[in-house]
Design a protein around this motif. Sequence first.
Motif, PDB file in Angstrom:
ATOM      1  N   GLN A 238    -111.078  60.132   8.596  1.00 39.41           N
ATOM      2  CA  GLN A 238    -109.940  59.580   7.728  1.00 39.41           C
ATOM      3  C   GLN A 238    -108.506  60.848   8.596  1.00 39.41           C
ATOM      4  O   GLN A 238    -108.825  61.885   8.752  1.00 39.41           O
ATOM      5  CB  GLN A 238    -110.688  59.489   6.614  1.00 39.41           C
ATOM      6  CG  GLN A 238    -111.585  58.722   6.480  1.00 39.41           C
ATOM      7  CD  GLN A 238    -111.987  58.651   4.391  1.00 39.41           C
ATOM      8  OE1 GLN A 238    -112.417  60.047   4.759  1.00 39.41           O
ATOM      9  NE2 GLN A 238    -111.896  57.099   4.491  1.00 39.41           N
ATOM     10  N   GLY A 239    -107.431  59.889   8.405  1.00 34.06           N
ATOM     11  CA  GLY A 239    -106.443  60.218   8.785  1.00 34.06           C
ATOM     12  C   GLY A 239    -105.644  60.952   7.683  1.00 34.06           C
ATOM     13  O   GLY A 239    -106.110  61.738   7.494  1.00 34.06           O
ATOM     14  N   GLU A 240    -104.259  60.257   6.515  1.00 38.60           N
ATOM     15  CA  GLU A 240    -104.218  60.712   5.731  1.00 38.60           C
ATOM     16  C   GLU A 240    -104.604  61.008   5.089  1.00 38.60           C
ATOM     17  O   GLU A 240    -104.256  62.318   4.482  1.00 38.60           O
ATOM     18  CB  GLU A 240    -103.181  59.422   5.396  1.00 38.60           C
ATOM     19  CG  GLU A 240    -102.127  58.658   6.155  1.00 38.60           C
ATOM     20  CD  GLU A 240    -101.480  59.574   7.253  1.00 38.60           C
ATOM     21  OE1 GLU A 240    -100.826  60.625   6.685  1.00 38.60           O
ATOM     22  OE2 GLU A 240    -101.347  59.503   8.126  1.00 38.60           O
ATOM     23  N   GLY A 241    -106.341  60.648   4.506  1.00 36.19           N
ATOM     24  CA  GLY A 241    -106.744  61.234   3.970  1.00 36.19           C
ATOM     25  C   GLY A 241    -107.698  62.650   4.280  1.00 36.19           C
ATOM     26  O   GLY A 241    -108.325  62.972   3.400  1.00 36.19           O
ATOM     27  N   GLY A 242    -107.466  62.956   5.423  1.00 34.10           N
ATOM     28  CA  GLY A 242    -107.151  64.859   5.421  1.00 34.10           C
ATOM     29  C   GLY A 242    -108.572  64.759   7.274  1.00 34.10           C
ATOM     30  O   GLY A 242    -109.108  66.165   7.077  1.00 34.10           O
ATOM     31  N   PHE A 243    -108.103  63.926   7.513  1.00 35.78           N
ATOM     32  CA  PHE A 243    -109.608  63.990   8.622  1.00 35.78           C
ATOM     33  C   PHE A 243    -110.665  64.927   8.660  1.00 35.78           C
ATOM     34  O   PHE A 243    -111.264  65.205   8.826  1.00 35.78           O
ATOM     35  CB  PHE A 243    -108.825  65.425   9.630  1.00 35.78           C
ATOM     36  CG  PHE A 243    -107.530  65.360  10.456  1.00 35.78           C
ATOM     37  CD1 PHE A 243    -106.757  64.265  10.046  1.00 35.78           C
ATOM     38  CD2 PHE A 243    -107.005  65.702  11.386  1.00 35.78           C
ATOM     39  CE1 PHE A 243    -105.719  63.971  11.482  1.00 35.78           C
ATOM     40  CE2 PHE A 243    -105.682  65.796  11.591  1.00 35.78           C
ATOM     41  CZ  PHE A 243    -105.247  64.272  11.753  1.00 35.78           C
ATOM     42  N   VAL A 244    -111.436  64.150   7.450  1.00 34.54           N
ATOM     43  CA  VAL A 244    -112.126  63.997   7.185  1.00 34.54           C
ATOM     44  C   VAL A 244    -113.238  63.206   8.493  1.00 34.54           C
ATOM     45  O   VAL A 244    -113.370  61.721   8.358  1.00 34.54           O
ATOM     46  CB  VAL A 244    -112.878  63.108   6.006  1.00 34.54           C
ATOM     47  CG1 VAL A 244    -114.147  63.109   5.391  1.00 34.54           C
ATOM     48  CG2 VAL A 244    -111.986  63.755   5.070  1.00 34.54           C
ATOM     49  N   VAL A 245    -114.047  63.993   9.104  1.00 37.48           N
ATOM     50  CA  VAL A 245    -115.421  63.727   9.863  1.00 37.48           C
ATOM     51  C   VAL A 245    -116.656  63.197   9.005  1.00 37.48           C
ATOM     52  O   VAL A 245    -117.030  63.743   8.763  1.00 37.48           O
ATOM     53  CB  VAL A 245    -115.214  65.418  10.621  1.00 37.48           C
ATOM     54  CG1 VAL A 245    -116.396  63.860  12.087  1.00 37.48           C
ATOM     55  CG2 VAL A 245    -114.592  65.525  11.401  1.00 37.48           C
ATOM     56  N   PRO A 246    -116.522  61.892   9.127  1.00 38.22           N
ATOM     57  CA  PRO A 246    -118.302  60.957   8.324  1.00 38.22           C
ATOM     58  C   PRO A 246    -119.148  62.266   8.959  1.00 38.22           C
ATOM     59  O   PRO A 246    -119.427  62.538  10.096  1.00 38.22           O
ATOM     60  CB  PRO A 246    -117.804  60.260   8.410  1.00 38.22           C
ATOM     61  CG  PRO A 246    -116.650  59.449   8.958  1.00 38.22           C
ATOM     62  CD  PRO A 246    -115.871  60.492   9.881  1.00 38.22           C
ATOM     63  N   ALA A 419    -101.869  67.082   4.611  1.00 40.12           N
ATOM     64  CA  ALA A 419    -102.555  65.246   4.465  1.00 40.12           C
ATOM     65  C   ALA A 419    -102.995  65.325   3.786  1.00 40.12           C
ATOM     66  O   ALA A 419    -103.538  66.685   2.643  1.00 40.12           O
ATOM     67  CB  ALA A 419    -103.470  65.031   5.762  1.00 40.12           C
ATOM     68  N   GLY A 420    -104.469  64.355   3.151  1.00 37.29           N
ATOM     69  CA  GLY A 420    -105.962  64.657   2.463  1.00 37.29           C
ATOM     70  C   GLY A 420    -104.860  64.646   0.756  1.00 37.29           C
ATOM     71  O   GLY A 420    -104.475  63.828   0.413  1.00 37.29           O
ATOM     72  N   SER A 421    -106.362  63.707   0.588  1.00 39.10           N
ATOM     73  CA  SER A 421    -106.840  62.925  -1.333  1.00 39.10           C
ATOM     74  C   SER A 421    -105.843  63.953  -2.353  1.00 39.10           C
ATOM     75  O   SER A 421    -105.330  63.582  -3.344  1.00 39.10           O
ATOM     76  CB  SER A 421    -107.645  62.171  -1.516  1.00 39.10           C
ATOM     77  OG  SER A 421    -108.221  61.274  -0.533  1.00 39.10           O
TER      78      SER A 421
END
Length: 458
Positions: A238-246, A419-421
């Motif tokens: 996830q990009g704007e969500g904060g580089f969340v790697v599932p 970034a990040g929620s």
Amino acid sequence: MSGVSRPAGGPDLAQVRRVVSEIPGPRSRELLARQRKLVPAGLGAVLPVFVEAAGGGVIVDADGNSFIDFGSGIAVTTVGNSAPAVAERAAAQLRRFTHTCFLVNPYESYLDVCEKLNELAPVPGEKRTILVNSGAEAVENAVKIARAATGRPGVVVFDHAFHGRTLLTMSLTAKNKPYKQGFGPFAPEVHRAPMAYPYRWPTGPVRCAEEAAHALADLLDRQVGAENVAAVLVEPIQGEGGFVVPAPGFLSSVAHICRARGILLIVDEIQAGIARTGRMFACEHEGIQPDLITTAKGLAGGLPLGAVTGRAELMDAVPAGGLGGTFSGNPVACEAALGVFEEIEAHGLLERARQIGDTMLEHLGGLADAYAAIGDVRGRGAMIAIELVEPTGDRVPAPGLAARVARRCHADGLLVLTAGSYGNVLRFLPPLSISDALLEEGLTILGEALAKELASAV
Ligand SMILES: *Cc1c(COP(=O)(O)O)cnc(C)c1O
């Protein structure tokens, strides 16, 4: 317009960090005052310095400051600003013709870009590609194609997702402020499942993939009805969500859940794709084979170009006239994209992205050991982030700290993005053309900014 003598950009630009004024400097402040009278307030600016030239790993502003670039214009100039193959091909095309509209008179470079994407995309079987103008337009088209091919209306997306700013893609995006507030009513038939976000999964990272997959299946089967769902749409990181790697295994579970229900899997590679993570497509790290893939940002080295690449029988489900656009697949942007593929091959940029990732992870891992405020270090290749939290040990987001550290970095000549929620993530997206020296200097500046900020907070 100033335009007296403007420096040339590209890799010949002096690869140094240089801060010669306050940030922003007097010339940029003057231009910013002009901006306020000319453009709406709704356009924010991360670092309001006006750019004169950029290339390699630096951005030079109107006051003569030279910033180390850890942003790549939000993952766009992956091969470097004004990279030679991009600049030369685009310039030559500008002299041949600028536009015909591909729907009126086609041209070969459009086919060359599609051929390249069809060859590279990890989509099974025979493939087709359509070119568009932006990331949001790519996502819009992927959803249109998925609906036409399945005859189903629903789209399932995830928490923390970002898919764009048009009405449909804003509806697909998770975060309310600033993306959605005041802009409703939103597009219907959008359903949201939890993302397998290891750092914030309620029961911890170990069961994250399994429990998130279970939640998705439950949403599909019990709440929405799988037979009403055209596609599941997911970012591989996830990009704007904060580089969340599932969590590992989650994406392959999603693929399996979709396949078992006749639901299409759309992977949004707009930020993570095109060599950024050390593979051409980020979903290759998880070995999944989506039905449709969207690309944009890094695809044409800064010229506006997006694409949907997918299984031929799905892509061909839309009758003639159902897809397209006036500017879509502009010939200058197509030549630029061919230049991007040449740069990636000629300079071994997949390997370079992996090296940059190793350097960043090692350096940031050291900082995380030193500072409890770094709750998580994550990402792949040249797409790495740190998540900042209150040092109390219960993962309370620290968005103020992230903003202050970013501001210190900017003042010291390092461009970083947040970034990040929860706004508490600092993300690092250097161009793959950055030198080791600048990369390490940038990481050192970041460490110093964190140290100063944490010391002054006590
Ligand atoms: C940036 C982005 C988009 C939107 O792209 P635009 O070109 O800004 O419309 C969509 N999806 C992802 C994952 C993005 O990072």
